[in-house]
Design a protein around this motif. Structure first.
Motif, PDB file in Angstrom:
ATOM      1  N   SER A 245     -36.408  60.449 -26.051  1.00 45.16           N
ATOM      2  CA  SER A 245     -37.430  59.424 -26.283  1.00 45.16           C
ATOM      3  C   SER A 245     -38.704  59.757 -25.524  1.00 45.16           C
ATOM      4  O   SER A 245     -39.818  59.581 -26.033  1.00 45.16           O
ATOM      5  N   ARG A 246     -38.548  60.263 -24.312  1.00 45.68           N
ATOM      6  CA  ARG A 246     -39.724  60.601 -23.504  1.00 45.68           C
ATOM      7  C   ARG A 246     -40.494  61.765 -24.112  1.00 45.68           C
ATOM      8  O   ARG A 246     -41.728  61.780 -24.124  1.00 45.68           O
ATOM      9  N   SER A 247     -39.765  62.768 -24.619  1.00 47.83           N
ATOM     10  CA  SER A 247     -40.435  63.927 -25.199  1.00 47.83           C
ATOM     11  C   SER A 247     -41.174  63.563 -26.476  1.00 47.83           C
ATOM     12  O   SER A 247     -42.227  64.119 -26.789  1.00 47.83           O
ATOM     13  N   LEU A 248     -40.632  62.600 -27.225  1.00 52.23           N
ATOM     14  CA  LEU A 248     -41.318  62.143 -28.443  1.00 52.23           C
ATOM     15  C   LEU A 248     -42.637  61.457 -28.096  1.00 52.23           C
ATOM     16  O   LEU A 248     -43.616  61.552 -28.845  1.00 52.23           O
ATOM     17  N   ARG A 249     -42.669  60.797 -26.924  1.00 51.42           N
ATOM     18  CA  ARG A 249     -43.888  60.097 -26.530  1.00 51.42           C
ATOM     19  C   ARG A 249     -44.933  61.041 -25.937  1.00 51.42           C
ATOM     20  O   ARG A 249     -46.109  60.921 -26.219  1.00 51.42           O
ATOM     21  N   SER A 250     -44.484  61.982 -25.096  1.00 56.42           N
ATOM     22  CA  SER A 250     -45.441  62.778 -24.319  1.00 56.42           C
ATOM     23  C   SER A 250     -45.467  64.260 -24.657  1.00 56.42           C
ATOM     24  O   SER A 250     -46.340  64.988 -24.177  1.00 56.42           O
ATOM     25  N   ASN A 251     -44.506  64.736 -25.464  1.00 53.83           N
ATOM     26  CA  ASN A 251     -44.462  66.153 -25.859  1.00 53.83           C
ATOM     27  C   ASN A 251     -44.478  67.096 -24.646  1.00 53.83           C
ATOM     28  O   ASN A 251     -45.239  68.061 -24.580  1.00 53.83           O
ATOM     29  N   VAL A 252     -43.657  66.799 -23.636  1.00 52.65           N
ATOM     30  CA  VAL A 252     -43.600  67.613 -22.425  1.00 52.65           C
ATOM     31  C   VAL A 252     -42.566  68.725 -22.580  1.00 52.65           C
ATOM     32  O   VAL A 252     -41.646  68.647 -23.397  1.00 52.65           O
ATOM     33  N   SER A 253     -42.747  69.774 -21.784  1.00 47.12           N
ATOM     34  CA  SER A 253     -41.805  70.897 -21.803  1.00 47.12           C
ATOM     35  C   SER A 253     -40.521  70.511 -21.076  1.00 47.12           C
ATOM     36  O   SER A 253     -40.533  69.754 -20.110  1.00 47.12           O
ATOM     37  N   MET A 254     -39.420  71.053 -21.551  1.00 48.24           N
ATOM     38  CA  MET A 254     -38.132  70.838 -20.893  1.00 48.24           C
ATOM     39  C   MET A 254     -37.256  72.048 -21.151  1.00 48.24           C
ATOM     40  O   MET A 254     -37.328  72.662 -22.221  1.00 48.24           O
ATOM     41  N   SER A 255     -36.462  72.418 -20.153  1.00 46.80           N
ATOM     42  CA  SER A 255     -35.595  73.586 -20.296  1.00 46.80           C
ATOM     43  C   SER A 255     -34.167  73.237 -19.917  1.00 46.80           C
ATOM     44  O   SER A 255     -33.913  72.239 -19.222  1.00 46.80           O
ATOM     45  N   VAL A 256     -33.245  74.061 -20.384  1.00 50.28           N
ATOM     46  CA  VAL A 256     -31.819  73.865 -20.112  1.00 50.28           C
ATOM     47  C   VAL A 256     -31.241  75.174 -19.595  1.00 50.28           C
ATOM     48  O   VAL A 256     -31.542  76.253 -20.114  1.00 50.28           O
ATOM     49  N   ILE A 257     -30.437  75.063 -18.542  1.00 48.54           N
ATOM     50  CA  ILE A 257     -29.716  76.223 -17.999  1.00 48.54           C
ATOM     51  C   ILE A 257     -28.229  75.942 -18.129  1.00 48.54           C
ATOM     52  O   ILE A 257     -27.745  74.871 -17.744  1.00 48.54           O
ATOM     53  N   MET A 258     -27.509  76.907 -18.659  1.00 49.26           N
ATOM     54  CA  MET A 258     -26.055  76.827 -18.732  1.00 49.26           C
ATOM     55  C   MET A 258     -25.487  77.972 -17.904  1.00 49.26           C
ATOM     56  O   MET A 258     -25.953  79.110 -18.017  1.00 49.26           O
ATOM     57  N   LEU A 259     -24.512  77.687 -17.048  1.00 50.34           N
ATOM     58  CA  LEU A 259     -23.924  78.742 -16.220  1.00 50.34           C
ATOM     59  C   LEU A 259     -22.417  78.637 -16.193  1.00 50.34           C
ATOM     60  O   LEU A 259     -21.851  77.557 -16.398  1.00 50.34           O
ATOM     61  N   ASP A 260     -21.790  79.752 -15.938  1.00 47.29           N
ATOM     62  CA  ASP A 260     -20.334  79.849 -15.913  1.00 47.29           C
ATOM     63  C   ASP A 260     -19.946  80.753 -14.749  1.00 47.29           C
ATOM     64  O   ASP A 260     -20.536  81.834 -14.558  1.00 47.29           O
ATOM     65  N   ILE A 261     -18.975  80.317 -13.939  1.00 43.92           N
ATOM     66  CA  ILE A 261     -18.529  81.116 -12.791  1.00 43.92           C
ATOM     67  C   ILE A 261     -17.737  82.321 -13.310  1.00 43.92           C
ATOM     68  O   ILE A 261     -16.804  82.178 -14.106  1.00 43.92           O
ATOM     69  N   ASP A 262     -18.109  83.504 -12.845  1.00 38.18           N
ATOM     70  CA  ASP A 262     -17.478  84.737 -13.311  1.00 38.18           C
ATOM     71  C   ASP A 262     -16.060  84.876 -12.752  1.00 38.18           C
ATOM     72  O   ASP A 262     -15.820  84.607 -11.568  1.00 38.18           O
ATOM     73  N   HIS A 263     -15.152  85.337 -13.601  1.00 37.06           N
ATOM     74  CA  HIS A 263     -13.761  85.653 -13.200  1.00 37.06           C
ATOM     75  C   HIS A 263     -13.107  84.487 -12.458  1.00 37.06           C
ATOM     76  O   HIS A 263     -12.338  84.688 -11.508  1.00 37.06           O
ATOM     77  N   PHE A 264     -13.394  83.280 -12.892  1.00 38.08           N
ATOM     78  CA  PHE A 264     -12.857  82.114 -12.188  1.00 38.08           C
ATOM     79  C   PHE A 264     -11.340  82.022 -12.338  1.00 38.08           C
ATOM     80  O   PHE A 264     -10.645  81.580 -11.416  1.00 38.08           O
ATOM     81  N   LYS A 265     -10.815  82.462 -13.458  1.00 38.64           N
ATOM     82  CA  LYS A 265      -9.370  82.404 -13.680  1.00 38.64           C
ATOM     83  C   LYS A 265      -8.627  83.223 -12.636  1.00 38.64           C
ATOM     84  O   LYS A 265      -7.539  82.843 -12.186  1.00 38.64           O
ATOM     85  N   ARG A 266      -9.227  84.344 -12.225  1.00 35.34           N
ATOM     86  CA  ARG A 266      -8.583  85.189 -11.210  1.00 35.34           C
ATOM     87  C   ARG A 266      -8.478  84.446  -9.882  1.00 35.34           C
ATOM     88  O   ARG A 266      -7.471  84.579  -9.167  1.00 35.34           O
ATOM     89  N   ILE A 267      -9.508  83.655  -9.534  1.00 34.59           N
ATOM     90  CA  ILE A 267      -9.453  82.876  -8.291  1.00 34.59           C
ATOM     91  C   ILE A 267      -8.298  81.891  -8.348  1.00 34.59           C
ATOM     92  O   ILE A 267      -7.524  81.762  -7.393  1.00 34.59           O
ATOM     93  N   ASN A 268      -8.150  81.208  -9.476  1.00 33.10           N
ATOM     94  CA  ASN A 268      -7.047  80.254  -9.622  1.00 33.10           C
ATOM     95  C   ASN A 268      -5.696  80.937  -9.595  1.00 33.10           C
ATOM     96  O   ASN A 268      -4.739  80.461  -8.962  1.00 33.10           O
ATOM     97  N   ASP A 269      -5.597  82.090 -10.267  1.00 32.13           N
ATOM     98  CA  ASP A 269      -4.309  82.784 -10.368  1.00 32.13           C
ATOM     99  C   ASP A 269      -3.871  83.373  -9.034  1.00 32.13           C
ATOM    100  O   ASP A 269      -2.691  83.315  -8.678  1.00 32.13           O
ATOM    101  N   VAL A 270      -4.825  83.918  -8.276  1.00 33.25           N
ATOM    102  CA  VAL A 270      -4.485  84.610  -7.029  1.00 33.25           C
ATOM    103  C   VAL A 270      -4.422  83.642  -5.842  1.00 33.25           C
ATOM    104  O   VAL A 270      -3.518  83.731  -5.003  1.00 33.25           O
ATOM    105  N   PHE A 271      -5.363  82.735  -5.770  1.00 36.85           N
ATOM    106  CA  PHE A 271      -5.480  81.883  -4.581  1.00 36.85           C
ATOM    107  C   PHE A 271      -5.063  80.429  -4.828  1.00 36.85           C
ATOM    108  O   PHE A 271      -5.029  79.636  -3.891  1.00 36.85           O
ATOM    109  N   GLY A 272      -4.766  80.086  -6.066  1.00 36.74           N
ATOM    110  CA  GLY A 272      -4.317  78.732  -6.374  1.00 36.74           C
ATOM    111  C   GLY A 272      -5.450  77.835  -6.843  1.00 36.74           C
ATOM    112  O   GLY A 272      -6.624  78.077  -6.569  1.00 36.74           O
ATOM    113  N   HIS A 273      -5.058  76.776  -7.546  1.00 44.37           N
ATOM    114  CA  HIS A 273      -6.055  75.877  -8.122  1.00 44.37           C
ATOM    115  C   HIS A 273      -6.797  75.078  -7.049  1.00 44.37           C
ATOM    116  O   HIS A 273      -7.965  74.694  -7.248  1.00 44.37           O
ATOM    117  N   GLY A 274      -6.160  74.837  -5.912  1.00 39.01           N
ATOM    118  CA  GLY A 274      -6.846  74.139  -4.825  1.00 39.01           C
ATOM    119  C   GLY A 274      -8.037  74.927  -4.327  1.00 39.01           C
ATOM    120  O   GLY A 274      -9.115  74.375  -4.074  1.00 39.01           O
TER     121      GLY A 274
END
Length: 397
Positions: A245-274
């Motif tokens: 709604s805000r962008s429709l009113r003011s036409n401002v720039s906005m960006s999105v960042i998506m990130l994922d922790i690398d090799h996270f499954k290995r941390i869980n498998d080796v060191f546990g889910h805790g």
């Protein structure tokens, strides 16, 4: 009217009210045991009830029991009310204890001196009025440190109580000598009614404050990830609606960042889910501490996070993503060198034009950049704009 304002009758009313509200708060505290301080307020009402019982027996029991002890108990009950609020908000009790300790000592010594050494009912009334007035002001100050409607309303009530008791003390100073408190007049009868109001306002105020905090906790649970304390996916989608709604009113720039922790499954498998959970929490803290207050961070699922950056062009989003990537890579996450673990994350960043693109299209573009970062070796940022989505993404890291 005279019978209604009889000090003994008013004292009996105060005993009943104090005991009733004190018992109700004790029961209420049993069902809300996670909140400290309610019990202290209940004890305060029991003390005030005992005080008014002793006051009602004045001229029938020794002066120490009907004058010194009840005045001291009333001062102590105000201190206990204050302690309840201090405990509830987990504030430091040292200064509060010192203040009320001085008030208690002043009240007890004044009651003794102006009864046994220099008998003066006026002086005793002045002392208790000013002491309770100052205590009310201090309680008000504590309540107003928590900025919410409930605390403000109760705090203003305590200001009104303080003003009344201080005015009572001033008027008593100018009043003719009082021979017997039990026949002291209208102002002092009203003071007992005001104390009844104080008990009622405090009781309802405690319930209101606890209910407010429970409501805030429920809102927090509904909108935040219970592990990392950042927003959950549902809350992020609600924020997107607002930003749309805000962008429709003011036409401002906005960006999105998506990130994922690398090799996270290995941390869980080796060191546990805790241990994996600890990494997720630390990553969330890094994201929170290195973004602006008005940026929105959400756990999107598993080890994946999304950051919404209002008023941010794509080139600036790339700089932010690169800074976050470095912060995560530089953090040891309490792993030892022999563990052979370095926690890193891959990032996809994209511009966000909600006037032109739907939210799913924007997510797909950010995910496209993240996928490319993973494919190109991880621990890097890929910027994917609407113009170059089908071309080679811009890669840093």
């Amino acid at each position: 009217m005279q019978e209604f304002l009889d000090l003994r009758s008013l004292s009996i009313n105060n005993i009943v009210m104090s005991a009733s509200f004190g018992a109700c708060l004790l029961i209420y505290s049993a069902y809300n045991s996670q909140f400290r301080g309610i019990r202290q307020t209940a004890y305060a009402f029991f003390m005030s009830g005992i005080a008014f019982l002793l006051i009602g027996l004045r001229n029938y029991i020794p002066d120490f029991l009907s004058i010194v002890l009840p005045n001291t108990l009333l001062t102590l009950s105000m201190a206990s009310i204050h302690l309840g609020f201090i405990y509830f908000y987990q504030l430091d009790t040292r200064l509060m204890r010192q203040f009320h300790g001085v008030m208690l000592l002043t009240m007890a010594s004044s009651a003794v001196y102006f009864n046994y050494v220099q008998h003066s009912v006026n002086a005793r009334i002045i002392a208790i009025s000013f002491i309770i007035g100052f205590q009310c002001l201090y309680i008000m100050r504590t309540l107003l440190t928590a900025h919410n409607k409930a605390n403000f309303t109760i705090g203003i009530s305590y200001l009104a109580f303080a003003i009344f008791f201080i005015i009572r003390g001033i008027l008593t100073f100018t009043q003719d000598s009082i021979d017997d408190f039990m026949t002291s007049g209208l102002m002092h009868a009203i003071s007992i009614i005001v104390y009844e109001l104080l008990v009622a306002v405090t009781s309802f105020g405690v319930v209101w404050i606890v209910s407010y905090k429970v409501q805030r906790a429920l809102i927090e649970q509904a909108s935040h990830d219970p592990l990392t304390k950042v927003l959950n996916r549902r809350a992020l989608e609600n924020i997107i609606n607002v930003e749309h709604s805000r962008s429709l009113r003011s036409n401002v720039s906005m960006s999105v960042i998506m990130l994922d922790i690398d090799h996270f499954k290995r941390i869980n498998d080796v060191f546990g889910h805790g241990r994996g959970d600890e990494v997720l929490v630390e990553v969330a803290n890094i994201l929170t501490n290195n973004t602006r207050k008005y940026d929105s961070i959400a756990r999107f699922g598993g080890e994946e996070f999304i950051i919404l950056l209002p008023d941010t062009a794509l080139d600036k989003a790339q700089v932010i993503a690169e800074n976050l990537r470095n912060k995560i890579a530089e953090n040891d996450f309490n792993f030892n060198p022999e563990d052979g673990i370095q926690v890193t994350a891959s990032f996809g960043a994209t511009e966000c034009n909600l006037q032109r693109d739907g939210w799913l299209t924007i997510l797909e573009r950010a995910d496209h950049g993240l996928y490319q970062a993973k494919a190109d070796g991880r621990n890097r940022v890929v910027v994917c704009s609407a113009k170059n989505q089908d071309a080679e993404p811009l890669i840093t890291g």
